[in-house]
Design an enzyme around this catalytic site. Structure first.
Site, PDB file in Angstrom:
ATOM      1  N   ILE A   1      -3.051  10.435  11.301  1.00  0.00           N
ATOM      2  CA  ILE A   1      -2.152  11.042  10.331  1.00  0.00           C
ATOM      3  C   ILE A   1      -2.899  11.652   9.121  1.00  0.00           C
ATOM      4  O   ILE A   1      -4.016  11.106   8.640  1.00  0.00           O
ATOM      5  CB  ILE A   1      -1.375   9.543   9.751  1.00  0.00           C
ATOM      6  CG1 ILE A   1      -0.671   8.863  11.086  1.00  0.00           C
ATOM      7  CG2 ILE A   1      -0.230  10.112   8.761  1.00  0.00           C
ATOM      8  CD1 ILE A   1       0.341   9.691  12.006  1.00  0.00           C
TER       9      ILE A   1
ATOM     10  N   ARG B   1       0.097   5.520  -1.837  1.00  0.00           N
ATOM     11  CA  ARG B   1      -0.523   6.759  -1.425  1.00  0.00           C
ATOM     12  C   ARG B   1      -0.132   6.916   0.159  1.00  0.00           C
ATOM     13  O   ARG B   1       0.239   6.018   0.578  1.00  0.00           O
ATOM     14  CB  ARG B   1      -1.991   6.936  -1.405  1.00  0.00           C
ATOM     15  CG  ARG B   1      -2.363   6.756  -2.913  1.00  0.00           C
ATOM     16  CD  ARG B   1      -4.021   7.175  -3.107  1.00  0.00           C
ATOM     17  NE  ARG B   1      -4.587   5.802  -2.922  1.00  0.00           N
ATOM     18  CZ  ARG B   1      -5.563   5.631  -1.742  1.00  0.00           C
ATOM     19  NH1 ARG B   1      -6.056   6.546  -1.009  1.00  0.00           N
ATOM     20  NH2 ARG B   1      -6.258   4.397  -1.813  1.00  0.00           N
TER      21      ARG B   1
ATOM     22  N   SER C   1      -2.206   0.471  14.580  1.00  0.00           N
ATOM     23  CA  SER C   1      -2.930   1.585  14.768  1.00  0.00           C
ATOM     24  C   SER C   1      -3.246   1.758  16.178  1.00  0.00           C
ATOM     25  O   SER C   1      -3.347   1.013  17.067  1.00  0.00           O
ATOM     26  CB  SER C   1      -4.249   1.612  14.001  1.00  0.00           C
ATOM     27  OG  SER C   1      -5.108   2.703  14.356  1.00  0.00           O
TER      28      SER C   1
ATOM     29  N   GLY D   1       0.857  -1.145  -0.082  1.00  0.00           N
ATOM     30  CA  GLY D   1      -0.025   0.010   0.042  1.00  0.00           C
ATOM     31  C   GLY D   1       0.826   1.068  -0.047  1.00  0.00           C
ATOM     32  O   GLY D   1       0.439   2.029   0.767  1.00  0.00           O
ATOM     33  N   ALA D   2       1.984   1.319  -1.042  1.00  0.00           N
ATOM     34  CA  ALA D   2       2.793   2.302  -0.963  1.00  0.00           C
ATOM     35  C   ALA D   2       2.453   3.485  -1.869  1.00  0.00           C
ATOM     36  O   ALA D   2       3.317   4.543  -2.094  1.00  0.00           O
ATOM     37  CB  ALA D   2       4.247   1.898  -0.952  1.00  0.00           C
TER      38      ALA D   2
ATOM     39  N   LYS E   1      -7.131  -4.171  14.033  1.00  0.00           N
ATOM     40  CA  LYS E   1      -5.931  -3.695  14.343  1.00  0.00           C
ATOM     41  C   LYS E   1      -5.592  -4.081  15.847  1.00  0.00           C
ATOM     42  O   LYS E   1      -4.271  -4.304  16.003  1.00  0.00           O
ATOM     43  CB  LYS E   1      -5.991  -2.175  14.619  1.00  0.00           C
ATOM     44  CG  LYS E   1      -6.048  -1.543  12.944  1.00  0.00           C
ATOM     45  CD  LYS E   1      -4.693  -1.595  12.372  1.00  0.00           C
ATOM     46  CE  LYS E   1      -4.846  -0.765  10.906  1.00  0.00           C
ATOM     47  NZ  LYS E   1      -3.761  -1.132  10.060  1.00  0.00           N
TER      48      LYS E   1
ATOM     49  N   TYR F   1     -12.548  -2.309  12.042  1.00  0.00           N
ATOM     50  CA  TYR F   1     -11.193  -1.850  11.953  1.00  0.00           C
ATOM     51  C   TYR F   1     -10.610  -1.699  13.210  1.00  0.00           C
ATOM     52  O   TYR F   1      -9.297  -2.244  13.387  1.00  0.00           O
ATOM     53  CB  TYR F   1     -11.359  -0.219  11.661  1.00  0.00           C
ATOM     54  CG  TYR F   1     -10.011   0.595  11.386  1.00  0.00           C
ATOM     55  CD1 TYR F   1      -9.434   0.381  10.195  1.00  0.00           C
ATOM     56  CD2 TYR F   1      -9.256   1.172  12.327  1.00  0.00           C
ATOM     57  CE1 TYR F   1      -8.182   0.849  10.167  1.00  0.00           C
ATOM     58  CE2 TYR F   1      -8.150   1.931  12.061  1.00  0.00           C
ATOM     59  CZ  TYR F   1      -7.491   1.663  11.004  1.00  0.00           C
ATOM     60  OH  TYR F   1      -6.467   2.232  10.814  1.00  0.00           O
TER      61      TYR F   1
HETATM   62  P1  NAP Z   1      -4.748   5.526   2.576  1.00  0.00           P
HETATM   63  O1  NAP Z   1      -4.177   6.960   2.459  1.00  0.00           O
HETATM   64  O2  NAP Z   1      -6.290   5.157   2.689  1.00  0.00           O
HETATM   65  O3  NAP Z   1      -3.727   4.593   1.826  1.00  0.00           O
HETATM   66  C1  NAP Z   1      -3.951   2.985   1.695  1.00  0.00           C
HETATM   67  C2  NAP Z   1      -2.979   2.682   0.794  1.00  0.00           C
HETATM   68  O4  NAP Z   1      -3.271   0.991   1.062  1.00  0.00           O
HETATM   69  C3  NAP Z   1      -3.200   2.715  -0.782  1.00  0.00           C
HETATM   70  O5  NAP Z   1      -1.921   2.938  -1.235  1.00  0.00           O
HETATM   71  C4  NAP Z   1      -4.006   1.563  -1.126  1.00  0.00           C
HETATM   72  O6  NAP Z   1      -3.801   1.103  -2.424  1.00  0.00           O
HETATM   73  C5  NAP Z   1      -3.524   0.386  -0.088  1.00  0.00           C
HETATM   74  N1  NAP Z   1      -4.467  -0.691   0.082  1.00  0.00           N
HETATM   75  C6  NAP Z   1      -5.709  -0.994   0.476  1.00  0.00           C
HETATM   76  N2  NAP Z   1      -6.044  -1.996   0.387  1.00  0.00           N
HETATM   77  C7  NAP Z   1      -5.044  -2.775  -0.230  1.00  0.00           C
HETATM   78  C8  NAP Z   1      -4.936  -4.138  -0.759  1.00  0.00           C
HETATM   79  N3  NAP Z   1      -5.927  -4.735  -0.445  1.00  0.00           N
HETATM   80  N4  NAP Z   1      -4.134  -4.593  -1.157  1.00  0.00           N
HETATM   81  C9  NAP Z   1      -2.990  -3.604  -1.616  1.00  0.00           C
HETATM   82  N5  NAP Z   1      -2.888  -2.261  -1.046  1.00  0.00           N
HETATM   83  C10 NAP Z   1      -3.957  -1.931  -0.573  1.00  0.00           C
HETATM   84  O7  NAP Z   1      -4.246   4.985   4.083  1.00  0.00           O
HETATM   85  P2  NAP Z   1      -3.109   5.474   5.096  1.00  0.00           P
HETATM   86  O8  NAP Z   1      -3.775   6.386   6.014  1.00  0.00           O
HETATM   87  O9  NAP Z   1      -1.862   5.887   4.358  1.00  0.00           O
HETATM   88  O10 NAP Z   1      -2.925   4.046   5.881  1.00  0.00           O
HETATM   89  C11 NAP Z   1      -2.022   3.363   5.775  1.00  0.00           C
HETATM   90  C12 NAP Z   1      -1.818   2.229   6.744  1.00  0.00           C
HETATM   91  O11 NAP Z   1      -1.711   3.024   8.236  1.00  0.00           O
HETATM   92  C13 NAP Z   1      -3.116   1.386   7.162  1.00  0.00           C
HETATM   93  O12 NAP Z   1      -2.799   0.201   7.606  1.00  0.00           O
HETATM   94  C14 NAP Z   1      -3.981   2.283   8.152  1.00  0.00           C
HETATM   95  O13 NAP Z   1      -4.803   1.395   8.904  1.00  0.00           O
HETATM   96  C15 NAP Z   1      -2.766   2.551   9.075  1.00  0.00           C
HETATM   97  N6  NAP Z   1      -3.086   3.614  10.016  1.00  0.00           N
HETATM   98  C16 NAP Z   1      -3.661   5.024   9.296  1.00  0.00           C
HETATM   99  C17 NAP Z   1      -4.000   5.981  10.082  1.00  0.00           C
HETATM  100  C18 NAP Z   1      -4.268   7.591   9.814  1.00  0.00           C
HETATM  101  O14 NAP Z   1      -4.567   8.209  10.648  1.00  0.00           O
HETATM  102  N7  NAP Z   1      -4.139   7.586   8.452  1.00  0.00           N
HETATM  103  C19 NAP Z   1      -3.737   5.757  11.736  1.00  0.00           C
HETATM  104  C20 NAP Z   1      -3.341   4.832  12.043  1.00  0.00           C
HETATM  105  C21 NAP Z   1      -2.919   3.794  11.150  1.00  0.00           C
HETATM  106  P3  NAP Z   1      -4.398   2.004  -3.659  1.00  0.00           P
HETATM  107  O15 NAP Z   1      -3.813   3.350  -3.776  1.00  0.00           O
HETATM  108  O16 NAP Z   1      -4.179   1.049  -5.070  1.00  0.00           O
HETATM  109  O17 NAP Z   1      -5.883   2.117  -3.373  1.00  0.00           O
END
Ligand code: NAP
Length: 259
Positions: A196, A14, A150, A11-12, A167, A163
């Site tokens: 984030i 974005r 998370s 998931g890199a 986690k 969710y």
């Molecule tokens: P995001 O902006 O929604 O980006 C998600 C990324 O994961 C995208 O690149 C997406 O690919 C990829 N993805 C989703 N489902 C996938 C799958 N089945 N196979 C391969 N790739 C997949 O999310 P983020 O905020 O960066 O979150 C990244 C991680 O950090 C997640 O595990 C999330 O739970 C965790 N996290 C986030 C926060 C926050 O506040 N943002 C806080 C705590 C933890 P596409 O671009 O191709 O769709």
């Protein structure tokens, strides 16, 4: 066999994953930018890593799907010979936040397959390849696994229970693999991001703006993907050789009780 150390970041394309890919690229890693469907975003990440002086390549795979996980690891081993670092970052929020009394089985299954089952079986495949590589002496430095968990592992949000459960399970997954892989010298760590600024939190910006302004976190700002990138890089440098199964909170201090 690739010369640089090779990181697979799921998931890199974005958000946090892009921040991790950039940070690793800046430190000389070859980063495999996995994505599910947004190829344009993944291409941008690859370009940004190269622009920053690193090396990267995109690789599509839906980590919730068994066949995709196998193809991802096999392609990577065929092309590059080994995985030095697996970063389990890919994850999703429920498509719709629904109260726990309304949560649907379809959403529960989708979130669990992406956030827990997928990373579990991907880690199993990667760990097997790491053990085989160690036995065949292909590694100069010990391989490593970093899980992006998370604060939802221990924080109740009844409007997205699937969710939080994913986690919480992910936290135990970190411990289980850390325990099983320690004898091979493979460390497993978990980074727990707080709030984030990414696409995932875009829909709740106003709510979180107010909470942060109201003092929710001692460090009173949104976290940025680069905050997580820096933490991953610090661990990947191998400077915690007597630690495994450790959780690193990168959350502006959200996790501790205050009075
Ligand atoms: P995001 O902006 O929604 O980006 C998600 C990324 O994961 C995208 O690149 C997406 O690919 C990829 N993805 C989703 N489902 C996938 C799958 N089945 N196979 C391969 N790739 C997949 O999310 P983020 O905020 O960066 O979150 C990244 C991680 O950090 C997640 O595990 C999330 O739970 C965790 N996290 C986030 C926060 C926050 O506040 N943002 C806080 C705590 C933890 P596409 O671009 O191709 O769709």
């Amino acid at each position: 066999m690739v010369e640089k150390r090779l990181a697979l970041v799921t998931g890199a394309g974005r958000g946090i994953g892009r921040g991790i890919a950039l940070a690793l690229g800046q430190r000389g890693w070859f980063t495999v930018v996995n994505y599910r469907s947004n190829q344009a975003a993944a291409d941008e990440t690859v370009e940004a890593v190269r622009h920053a002086g690193g090396a990267a390549a995109g690789l599509q795979a839906d980590i919730s799907q068994d066949a995709d996980r196998r193809a991802l690891v096999e392609t990577l081993l065929d092309r590059y010979g080994r995985i030095d670092l697996l970063v389990n970052n890919a994850g999703m929020a429920p498509r719709q936040r629904l109260d726990i009394l309304q949560t649907t089985e379809a959403s529960y299954d989708e979130v669990m397959a992406t956030n827990l089952k997928g990373p579990f079986f991907l880690t199993q495949l990667a760990a097997r390849s790491m053990i085989a590589g160690l036995e065949a002496n292909v590694y100069r430095e010990k391989p490593m696994i970093i899980n992006i968990g998370s604060i939802s592992a221990y924080t109740s949000s009844p409007n997205r229970p699937e969710y939080c459960i994913s986690k919480a399970g992910f936290g135990m997954m970190t411990l289980l693999f850390a325990d099983a892989l320690a004898k091979y010298g493979i460390a497993v760590y978990e980074i727990r991001p707080g709030i984030i600024e990414t696409d995932m939190t875009a829909a709740v910006t106003t709510k979180y703006d107010a909470l942060i302004a109201g003092g929710l976190t001692p460090i009173q700002r949104w976290g940025q993907p680069e905050d997580i990138g820096k933490a991953v890089s610090a661990l990947a440098d191998g400077l915690f050789p007597f630690s495994t199964g450790e959780v690193f909170n990168v959350d502006g201090g959200f996790h501790f009780r205050r009075l």
